[in-house]
Design an enzyme around this catalytic site. Structure first.
Site, PDB file in Angstrom:
ATOM      1  N   ARG A  78      33.367 109.360  40.761  1.00 40.90           N
ATOM      2  CA  ARG A  78      32.196 109.739  41.565  1.00 40.90           C
ATOM      3  C   ARG A  78      32.433 109.659  43.071  1.00 40.90           C
ATOM      4  NH1 ARG A  78      28.389 105.426  39.094  1.00 40.90           N
ATOM      5  NH2 ARG A  78      30.332 104.387  39.672  1.00 40.90           N
ATOM      6  N   LYS A  94      41.819 100.787  26.151  1.00 42.44           N
ATOM      7  CA  LYS A  94      41.177  99.674  25.453  1.00 42.44           C
ATOM      8  C   LYS A  94      40.047  99.145  26.336  1.00 42.44           C
ATOM      9  CE  LYS A  94      42.895  95.432  27.019  1.00 42.44           C
ATOM     10  NZ  LYS A  94      43.518  94.175  26.885  1.00 42.44           N
ATOM     11  N   HIS A  97      49.081  99.315  25.264  1.00 39.33           N
ATOM     12  CA  HIS A  97      50.311  99.329  26.062  1.00 39.33           C
ATOM     13  C   HIS A  97      51.371  98.389  25.498  1.00 39.33           C
ATOM     14  CE1 HIS A  97      48.202  96.033  28.177  1.00 39.33           C
ATOM     15  NE2 HIS A  97      49.405  95.568  28.382  1.00 39.33           N
ATOM     16  N   LYS A 128      55.910  98.783  24.994  1.00 42.22           N
ATOM     17  CA  LYS A 128      56.924  97.856  25.505  1.00 42.22           C
ATOM     18  C   LYS A 128      58.222  98.035  24.714  1.00 42.22           C
ATOM     19  CE  LYS A 128      53.667  94.498  27.289  1.00 42.22           C
ATOM     20  NZ  LYS A 128      53.928  94.672  28.714  1.00 42.22           N
ATOM     21  N   HIS A 140      46.220  93.787  20.850  1.00 43.88           N
ATOM     22  CA  HIS A 140      47.677  93.751  21.008  1.00 43.88           C
ATOM     23  C   HIS A 140      48.391  92.918  19.936  1.00 43.88           C
ATOM     24  CE1 HIS A 140      46.671  95.623  24.693  1.00 43.88           C
ATOM     25  NE2 HIS A 140      46.269  94.531  25.307  1.00 43.88           N
ATOM     26  N   LYS A 165      44.686  82.360  28.503  1.00 43.52           N
ATOM     27  CA  LYS A 165      44.844  82.443  29.957  1.00 43.52           C
ATOM     28  C   LYS A 165      45.119  81.047  30.492  1.00 43.52           C
ATOM     29  CE  LYS A 165      42.084  86.526  30.949  1.00 43.52           C
ATOM     30  NZ  LYS A 165      43.199  87.321  31.477  1.00 43.52           N
ATOM     31  N   LYS A 178      54.089  82.102  31.460  1.00 44.20           N
ATOM     32  CA  LYS A 178      53.754  83.499  31.152  1.00 44.20           C
ATOM     33  C   LYS A 178      54.827  84.043  30.207  1.00 44.20           C
ATOM     34  CE  LYS A 178      53.695  88.027  33.451  1.00 44.20           C
ATOM     35  NZ  LYS A 178      52.655  88.685  32.708  1.00 44.20           N
TER      36      LYS A 178
HETATM   37  N1  LIG Z   1      43.060  97.667  35.319  1.00 51.36           N
HETATM   38  C1  LIG Z   1      43.951  97.384  34.414  1.00 51.36           C
HETATM   39  O1  LIG Z   1      45.022  96.820  34.707  1.00 51.36           O
HETATM   40  C2  LIG Z   1      43.690  97.721  32.968  1.00 51.36           C
HETATM   41  C3  LIG Z   1      44.621  97.313  31.996  1.00 51.36           C
HETATM   42  C4  LIG Z   1      44.408  97.675  30.666  1.00 51.36           C
HETATM   43  C5  LIG Z   1      43.304  98.439  30.336  1.00 51.36           C
HETATM   44  N2  LIG Z   1      42.396  98.826  31.284  1.00 51.36           N
HETATM   45  C6  LIG Z   1      41.249  99.647  30.873  1.00 51.36           C
HETATM   46  O2  LIG Z   1      41.254 100.843  31.646  1.00 51.36           O
HETATM   47  C7  LIG Z   1      39.935 101.283  31.910  1.00 51.36           C
HETATM   48  C8  LIG Z   1      39.741 101.392  33.409  1.00 51.36           C
HETATM   49  O3  LIG Z   1      39.917 100.132  33.981  1.00 51.36           O
HETATM   50  P1  LIG Z   1      39.945  99.905  35.550  1.00 51.36           P
HETATM   51  O4  LIG Z   1      40.437  98.526  35.749  1.00 51.36           O
HETATM   52  O5  LIG Z   1      40.657 101.015  36.248  1.00 51.36           O
HETATM   53  O6  LIG Z   1      38.395  99.963  35.896  1.00 51.36           O
HETATM   54  P2  LIG Z   1      37.721 100.169  37.322  1.00 51.36           P
HETATM   55  O7  LIG Z   1      38.649  99.719  38.403  1.00 51.36           O
HETATM   56  O8  LIG Z   1      36.375  99.588  37.242  1.00 51.36           O
HETATM   57  O9  LIG Z   1      37.621 101.759  37.445  1.00 51.36           O
HETATM   58  C9  LIG Z   1      36.647 102.512  36.756  1.00 51.36           C
HETATM   59  C10 LIG Z   1      36.637 103.915  37.304  1.00 51.36           C
HETATM   60  O10 LIG Z   1      35.592 104.640  36.686  1.00 51.36           O
HETATM   61  C11 LIG Z   1      34.955 105.439  37.687  1.00 51.36           C
HETATM   62  N3  LIG Z   1      33.610 105.753  37.220  1.00 51.36           N
HETATM   63  C12 LIG Z   1      32.560 104.917  37.011  1.00 51.36           C
HETATM   64  N4  LIG Z   1      31.482 105.606  36.580  1.00 51.36           N
HETATM   65  C13 LIG Z   1      31.888 106.902  36.504  1.00 51.36           C
HETATM   66  C14 LIG Z   1      31.233 108.087  36.110  1.00 51.36           C
HETATM   67  N5  LIG Z   1      29.971 108.073  35.692  1.00 51.36           N
HETATM   68  N6  LIG Z   1      31.933 109.253  36.156  1.00 51.36           N
HETATM   69  C15 LIG Z   1      33.220 109.279  36.578  1.00 51.36           C
HETATM   70  N7  LIG Z   1      33.893 108.178  36.954  1.00 51.36           N
HETATM   71  C16 LIG Z   1      33.221 107.008  36.919  1.00 51.36           C
HETATM   72  C17 LIG Z   1      34.988 104.552  38.918  1.00 51.36           C
HETATM   73  O11 LIG Z   1      34.958 105.253  40.115  1.00 51.36           O
HETATM   74  P3  LIG Z   1      33.661 105.742  40.928  1.00 51.36           P
HETATM   75  O12 LIG Z   1      32.850 104.546  41.201  1.00 51.36           O
HETATM   76  O13 LIG Z   1      34.279 106.391  42.113  1.00 51.36           O
HETATM   77  O14 LIG Z   1      32.987 106.733  40.037  1.00 51.36           O
HETATM   78  C18 LIG Z   1      36.406 104.002  38.785  1.00 51.36           C
HETATM   79  O15 LIG Z   1      37.310 104.960  39.290  1.00 51.36           O
HETATM   80  C19 LIG Z   1      39.007 100.249  31.238  1.00 51.36           C
HETATM   81  O16 LIG Z   1      38.678 100.715  29.951  1.00 51.36           O
HETATM   82  C20 LIG Z   1      39.900  99.020  31.117  1.00 51.36           C
HETATM   83  O17 LIG Z   1      39.516  98.197  30.034  1.00 51.36           O
HETATM   84  C21 LIG Z   1      42.571  98.473  32.588  1.00 51.36           C
END
Ligand SMILES: NC(=O)c1ccc[n+]([C@@H]2O[C@H](COP(=O)([O-])OP(=O)(O)OC[C@H]3O[C@@H](n4cnc5c(N)ncnc54)[C@H](OP(=O)(O)O)[C@@H]3O)[C@@H](O)[C@H]2O)c1
Length: 512
Positions: free
Chosen positions: A49, A164, A194, A198, A258, A358, A363
């Site tokens: 967004r 996930k 992920h 690995k 995992h 955690k 680690k």
């Molecule tokens: N971060 C990690 O290391 C990690 C690792 C494993 C899995 N995951 C998984 O990956 C997914 C994303 O995680 P994240 O850490 O990247 O989350 P995040 O930082 O909260 O990012 C979420 C994204 O969704 C966008 N968003 C929110 N509402 C939206 C909408 N209505 N339409 C379009 N975009 C929208 C947000 O941007 P705007 O506010 O600009 O819309 C933001 O870019 C989750 O399912 C999480 O469980 C993350």
């Protein structure tokens, strides 16, 4: 893995301004670009967004690339960044998809990617369903639709990668599978884990099925028990609000996803052929055979815990309930351990112990296969450890860090007399191949581009994994008022978990 070809395509990331995109997806794509593994005609279209132009999005990514990409070559980055585009849009709103489709068509023209597209849902799980429904209604998916008359070999493909957590319990996972199934064929759905990307987890397949010496002993006759540990030293790292929710906690976040996947790779039967369907079918059978833990057995076979204050490297650390965003009376577990049985001919009576936590002492992610004692303790008097004669043989598979495999067996101490000590035969991935293992996301993104589902979860696996632990989740929810065992930060978890092992005369391998 089988050879699949890369074909021109566009990767559309929903959630592009978020953490995963900048931390993992873009650095992995950059690595693939540097390794010349991406298709010649390729583009990334980020959607979220936040209003941004293409250039602003590229600058935002460059800032994090400087942090997350080791040895970033900025000249190469500029070349790579030319294939990245951005479109501000709210994927929950059906009307946003007119603009999204238009932008996809423009990008496709600019980069000559054709109509193949890989859609990546990198956003909060509560947005998966509306986004999938909107993708379906926008007519982006032609594959598998009766009105799409193009011949199967030459028709464009549309695939979706889902992050996930996949569901919150058995019911919600099944519901999400139904939502996906209305829009995509199962062969186009890539449920990411992920851990499966690995290198050492994949190497486990090679270790087991490419060597004649291990498979004959890989069963209840020789193996006493299996441990799978995923220990983190970090706490919730400022994401307390996300972790401390009904869908958070170590059981859902780590064990259900995992660790059960890793267990399935350890326990599965050899597939008939090295192809996605065969491998995923064998893994699914393990989830079907995993014995659900009955309510009466939960206190004995499932342990939860929460980290309290402690210290690491002399630095004081707060307890979980003192972390920002966490309820001071939170009952969310930061540690979970399970004793599971896989009721098959091969594994009858062999316990699989899984644990994740955690703020643990170290680690590491490792799989430990502990073998039974020799049938006759011939060297009882000579060994330095007198328990049952000798220390049992172990195969330790280090998933991270220091990827490798270690075989521990008994050897004679040099010199006069017969003294026996455990020795280790070591395969170190980096030293042996003189190469760092690739980032798991790079492996998985490339596989999805190629259309290889081997390392992605089938719907039966996801639902089966939830079913295996649903009894424990329900029991913990019903007994939410019970005091949660605690452990000091920087230790190996609550003592209740050691007691669970002791009860069976076993103990966790806690490397120093
Ligand atoms: N971060 C990690 O290391 C990690 C690792 C494993 C899995 N995951 C998984 O990956 C997914 C994303 O995680 P994240 O850490 O990247 O989350 P995040 O930082 O909260 O990012 C979420 C994204 O969704 C966008 N968003 C929110 N509402 C939206 C909408 N209505 N339409 C379009 N975009 C929208 C947000 O941007 P705007 O506010 O600009 O819309 C933001 O870019 C989750 O399912 C999480 O469980 C993350």
């Amino acid at each position: 893995m089988p050879n699949h070809e890369v074909s021109p395509c566009q990767l559309v990331i929903f959630g592009a301004s978020g953490d995963l995109t900048k931390r993992k997806l873009i650095p992995s794509l950059y690595d693939l670009f540097i390794g010349k593994m991406l298709p010649e005609h390729f583009a990334v279209l980020g959607v979220s967004r936040t209003p941004m132009s293409d250039d602003q999005f590229r600058d935002h990514l460059l800032e994090s690339a400087r942090k997350f990409i080791h040895g970033l070559d900025e000249a190469k980055w500029r070349e790579f960044a030319q294939m990245i585009y951005y479109h501000p849009g709210d994927s929950v709103l059906p009307e946003a998809f007119e603009g999204i489709r238009k932008r996809m068509a423009e990008v496709s023209q600019l980069r000559k990617t054709g109509d193949n597209c890989l859609l990546y849902l990198s956003m909060s799980p509560n947005l998966y369903e509306p986004t999938i429904v909107n993708i379906g209604n926008a007519g982006i998916v032609t594959e598998g639709k009766s009105w799409c008359s193009i011949n199967r070999a030459s028709r464009p493909w549309q695939r979706i990668i889902i992050e996930k957590p996949f569901g919150n319990d058995t019911e919600s996972a099944a519901h999400l599978n139904r939502v996906l199934g209305r829009v995509f064929e199962e062969e186009s759905i890539y449920r990411i884990d992920h851990y499966l990307g690995k290198e050492t987890v994949q190497n486990l397949l090679v270790f087991r099925f490419a060597n004649a010496i291990f498979e004959p002993i890989w069963n209840r006759t020789y193996i006493d028990h299996v441990q799978v540990t995923a220990a983190e030293t970090v706490g919730v790292e400022g994401r307390g609000g996300y972790y401390d929710s009904p869908s958070g906690g170590a059981m859902r976040d780590m064990v259900q996803s995992h660790l059960l996947q890793v267990m399935a790779v350890v326990a599965m039967e050899p597939p008939v052929a090295l192809e996605a369907d065969g491998i995923r079918l064998e893994k699914s059978k393990i989830f079907r055979a995993a014995r659900p833990i009955k309510a009466a057995d939960v206190p004995l076979m499932a342990i939860r815990g929460q980290y309290g204050p402690g210290q690491m490297d002399g630095k004081p650390l707060p307890g979980y309930r003192q972390e920002p965003g966490v309820d001071p009376n939170s009952q969310t577990e930061t540690y979970a351990a399970l004793q599971l049985y896989v009721d098959t001919w091969r594994w009858g009576g062999v316990p699989f112990y899984l644990r994740s936590g955690k703020r643990m002492a170290k680690k590491l992610t490792e799989i430990v296969i502990t073998f039974k004692h020799t049938p006759h303790a011939l060297f009882r008097e000579q060994t330095l450890k007198k328990v049952n004669g000798l220390t049992p043989n172990q195969i330790v598979i280090n998933v991270q860090p220091n990827e490798g495999i270690r075989l521990r067996f008994e050897g004679k101490v040099p010199g006069v007399g017969m003294n026996i000590k455990s020795v280790v035969m070591d395969f170190d991935y980096v030293k042996q191949f003189n190469a760092e293992p690739p980032e798991a996301y790079a492996t998985l993104l490339l596989d999805a581009i190629k259309g290889d589902q081997t390392l992605f979860k089938h719907r039966d696996e996801v639902e089966g994994a939830w079913r295996s632990v649903q009894g424990v989740i329900d029991y913990w929810k019903e007994n939410d008022d019970e005091p949660l065992p605690t452990y000091a930060s920087g230790t190996w978890g609550p003592s209740e978990s050691d007691i669970m092992m002791d009860r069976n005369g076993r103990h966790w391998r806690n490397p120093t």
